[in-house]
Design an enzyme around this catalytic site. Structure first.
Site, short mmCIF file in Angstrom:
data_model
loop_
_atom_site.label_atom_id
_atom_site.label_comp_id
_atom_site.label_asym_id
_atom_site.label_seq_id
_atom_site.Cartn_x
_atom_site.Cartn_y
_atom_site.Cartn_z
N SER A 112 9.93 33.98 -52.85
CA SER A 112 9.17 34.96 -53.61
C SER A 112 9.74 36.36 -53.38
O SER A 112 10.90 36.61 -53.66
CB SER A 112 7.69 34.85 -53.23
N ASP A 147 5.30 26.18 -61.14
CA ASP A 147 4.99 27.44 -60.43
C ASP A 147 4.27 28.40 -61.38
O ASP A 147 4.85 28.85 -62.36
CB ASP A 147 6.29 28.08 -59.93
N HIS A 205 4.18 27.20 -56.42
CA HIS A 205 4.86 28.33 -55.80
C HIS A 205 5.29 28.03 -54.36
O HIS A 205 6.25 28.59 -53.87
CB HIS A 205 3.96 29.56 -55.83
#
Length: 281
Positions: free
Chosen positions: A126, A231, A259
């Site tokens: 991320s 995701d 995610h």
């Protein structure tokens, strides 16, 4: 009754687990006047830096990697850090300017060099994936390999609306809130999360959402892109955008993944990572 051969296999496996579990340590190193907290596991000569996501830390984001990757990669040392202003690397108070990804990349470089690494591999999730791309573009000789997931080179309007809908942390499930409330305290957790969202809004308003578009075409290090196909945090357009611009990158998908593929599918994830670093994938 346990057969002797089976008993020995179980005993051997437990011995491996115990050896690596006892080889995990948590400590701090001063870098530029900041005491940076990190967790280290394994004792191989090659280094791997684990870069957490937004407001994350070593333990909240990478527990299965810290505990299990060393057994798959005995020639590596796993290092998971809390970036300055996150987790136990406080003080300082976290600052979210339009250059905070670039600053994290420089801190990460200085941090690993302070630990004695002239080069190392990076795993970025991320926000940590964005920082990884910036570092790989700017410090090509420093980065041996890069593995990223859940990251994009920019943020779009749909994603801005999504994170705005997540601003009120009281609407989160207890499972999602608990580790971060424990890390920061309930009040500071809500505050730092809101500050991060404000930073994303500023990127969108002032830079058309751009995090590192100009950087990714400069990346030449061996790269593996992992992707949770379901995701909800990143738009589908990001994966083909990055794959097109990082020449020679490899790709592996988790069809049901969201995610947090490294947590939900930790064994599969760790094996894919290990095979890539061992040049088997």
């Amino acid at each position: 009754m346990i057969r002797p051969r089976l008993f020995q296999s179980v005993k051997s496996a437990l011995g491996v687990i115990k050896r690596f579990a006892s080889n995990i340590s948590e400590q701090k190193v001063n870098v530029g006047g900041i005491d940076i907290n990190y967790v280290k596991s394994g004792d191989g000569p090659n280094g791997i830096l684990l870069m957490p996501g937004a407001i994350g830390s070593a333990w909240t984001d990478f527990k299965p990697q810290i505990e299990k990757l060393p057994s798959l990669l005995p020639d590596y040392t796993i290092i998971a850090w809390d970036p300055p202003g996150y987790g136990k690397s406080i003080p300082p108070r976290r600052q979210f300017g339009l250059d905070f990804f670039q600053k994290d990349a420089e801190w990460a470089k200085d941090f690993m060099q302070a630990l004695g690494y002239s080069s190392f591999s990076i795993l970025g999730w991320s926000d940590g994936g964005i920082t990884s791309m910036i570092m790989a573009a700017k410090h090509r000789r420093l980065v041996d390999n890069m593995i990223i997931w859940g990251a994009g080179a920019y943020i779009n309007e749909k994603e801005i609306k999504l994170i705005e809908g997540m601003r009120d942390v009281s609407t989160w499930s207890q499972r999602m809130r608990e580790p971060l409330e424990k890390l920061y305290g309930p009040e500071r957790f809500a505050e730092i999360w809101s500050e991060w969202i404000d930073a994303m809004l500023e990127f969108f308003k002032q830079r058309n959402g751009n995090f590192c578009r100009e950087d990714i075409e400069k990346i030449v290090v061996p790269t593996l892109i992992l992707h949770g196909v379901k995701d909800p945090m990143i738009a589908e357009e990001h994966i083909p955008y990055i794959r097109k611009r990082i020449l020679g990158c490899r790709y592996y998908s988790f069809p049901e993944g969201k995610h947090n593929i490294h947590l939900k599918y930790s064994d599969e994830f760790n094996n894919v990572v290990a095979n890539f670093l061992l040049q088997k994938y």
